[in-house]
Motif scaffolding. Structure first.
Motif, PDB file in Angstrom:
ATOM      1  N   GLN A  27       0.886  -1.164   0.000  1.00 29.94           N
ATOM      2  CA  GLN A  27       0.000   0.000   0.000  1.00 29.94           C
ATOM      3  C   GLN A  27       0.921   1.211   0.000  1.00 29.94           C
ATOM      4  O   GLN A  27       1.783   1.332   0.860  1.00 29.94           O
ATOM      5  CB  GLN A  27      -0.887   0.000   1.243  1.00 29.94           C
ATOM      6  N   SER A  28       0.765   2.089  -0.944  1.00 28.18           N
ATOM      7  CA  SER A  28       1.666   3.225  -1.086  1.00 28.18           C
ATOM      8  C   SER A  28       1.352   4.328  -0.082  1.00 28.18           C
ATOM      9  O   SER A  28       0.231   4.459   0.389  1.00 28.18           O
ATOM     10  CB  SER A  28       1.549   3.794  -2.501  1.00 28.18           C
ATOM     11  N   GLU A  29       2.364   5.121   0.228  1.00 27.13           N
ATOM     12  CA  GLU A  29       2.136   6.327   1.026  1.00 27.13           C
ATOM     13  C   GLU A  29       1.467   7.401   0.187  1.00 27.13           C
ATOM     14  O   GLU A  29       0.899   8.340   0.730  1.00 27.13           O
ATOM     15  CB  GLU A  29       3.458   6.827   1.593  1.00 27.13           C
ATOM     16  N   LEU A  30       1.550   7.269  -1.148  1.00 25.19           N
ATOM     17  CA  LEU A  30       0.792   8.141  -2.042  1.00 25.19           C
ATOM     18  C   LEU A  30      -0.649   7.640  -2.023  1.00 25.19           C
ATOM     19  O   LEU A  30      -0.926   6.518  -2.453  1.00 25.19           O
ATOM     20  CB  LEU A  30       1.336   8.078  -3.468  1.00 25.19           C
ATOM     21  N   PHE A  33      -2.796   4.747  -4.387  1.00 30.26           N
ATOM     22  CA  PHE A  33      -1.879   3.990  -5.234  1.00 30.26           C
ATOM     23  C   PHE A  33      -1.395   2.733  -4.530  1.00 30.26           C
ATOM     24  O   PHE A  33      -1.328   2.674  -3.303  1.00 30.26           O
ATOM     25  CB  PHE A  33      -0.654   4.841  -5.614  1.00 30.26           C
ATOM     26  N   ILE A  34      -1.033   1.735  -5.323  1.00 26.00           N
ATOM     27  CA  ILE A  34      -0.383   0.510  -4.864  1.00 26.00           C
ATOM     28  C   ILE A  34       1.030   0.516  -5.453  1.00 26.00           C
ATOM     29  O   ILE A  34       1.206   0.843  -6.629  1.00 26.00           O
ATOM     30  CB  ILE A  34      -1.151  -0.738  -5.365  1.00 26.00           C
ATOM     31  N   GLU A  35       2.023   0.154  -4.653  1.00 25.62           N
ATOM     32  CA  GLU A  35       3.405   0.053  -5.137  1.00 25.62           C
ATOM     33  C   GLU A  35       3.682  -1.385  -5.530  1.00 25.62           C
ATOM     34  O   GLU A  35       3.374  -2.305  -4.785  1.00 25.62           O
ATOM     35  CB  GLU A  35       4.399   0.439  -4.043  1.00 25.62           C
ATOM     36  N   GLU A  37       6.970  -3.807  -7.076  1.00 26.65           N
ATOM     37  CA  GLU A  37       8.404  -3.794  -7.380  1.00 26.65           C
ATOM     38  C   GLU A  37       8.914  -5.219  -7.505  1.00 26.65           C
ATOM     39  O   GLU A  37       8.180  -6.167  -7.243  1.00 26.65           O
ATOM     40  CB  GLU A  37       9.187  -3.017  -6.333  1.00 26.65           C
ATOM     41  N   ARG A  65      10.478   0.456  -9.183  1.00 28.38           N
ATOM     42  CA  ARG A  65       9.194   0.476  -8.468  1.00 28.38           C
ATOM     43  C   ARG A  65       8.199   1.241  -9.332  1.00 28.38           C
ATOM     44  O   ARG A  65       8.525   2.238  -9.943  1.00 28.38           O
ATOM     45  CB  ARG A  65       9.364   1.187  -7.130  1.00 28.38           C
ATOM     46  N   SER A  66       6.955   0.750  -9.339  1.00 28.16           N
ATOM     47  CA  SER A  66       5.909   1.423 -10.091  1.00 28.16           C
ATOM     48  C   SER A  66       4.720   1.660  -9.173  1.00 28.16           C
ATOM     49  O   SER A  66       4.429   0.844  -8.293  1.00 28.16           O
ATOM     50  CB  SER A  66       5.491   0.563 -11.284  1.00 28.16           C
ATOM     51  N   TYR A  67       4.035   2.773  -9.364  1.00 27.08           N
ATOM     52  CA  TYR A  67       2.862   3.139  -8.572  1.00 27.08           C
ATOM     53  C   TYR A  67       1.638   3.008  -9.465  1.00 27.08           C
ATOM     54  O   TYR A  67       1.526   3.700 -10.466  1.00 27.08           O
ATOM     55  CB  TYR A  67       2.988   4.572  -8.056  1.00 27.08           C
TER      56      TYR A  67
END
Length: 109
Positions: A27-30, A33-35, A37, A65-67
């Motif tokens: 789980q992304s901090e953005l 979004f999901i991270e 990698e 890494r992709s978001y």
């Protein structure tokens, strides 16, 4: 000890449905979004070359890494082993369930 799991991530990308294999999902901090990698690709030395596989390999070859936006993700599966990544034209009409899009509450400043 068991090997690290492999995840198949299926998501919409500009009129296509992309299917990738990765070793890490967070789980992304953005917000929203999901991270993903540690991309996993099959051995490139095969005689038969699929153009969609090569397209994805070139797209993600230097990406660490992709978001991915949550609303683009179709599904995430934990699988036993990787398969060929795919990019296919999206033929169906998929509509996102309508929901309010409010950012998370901010902390006290």
């Amino acid at each position: 000890m068991a090997a690290k799991p492999i995840y198949r991530v299926v998501f919409h990308q500009q009129g296509e449905v992309w299917e990738l294999y990765v070793r890490e999902i967070f789980q992304s901090e953005l917000w929203g979004f999901i991270e993903v990698e540690a991309f996993v690709f099959e051995d490139a030395s095969k005689l038969v070359v699929d153009p969609s596989t090569e397209k994805l390999r070139r797209t993600f070859e230097d990406v660490s890494r992709s978001y991915l936006p949550l609303n683009a993700i179709v599904r995430i599966d934990e699988v036993e082993r990787e398969g060929p990544p795919r990019a296919v034209k999206s033929e169906g009409r998929v509509a996102e369930f309508p929901r309010p899009f409010a950012p998370p509450p901010r902390g006290d400043r």
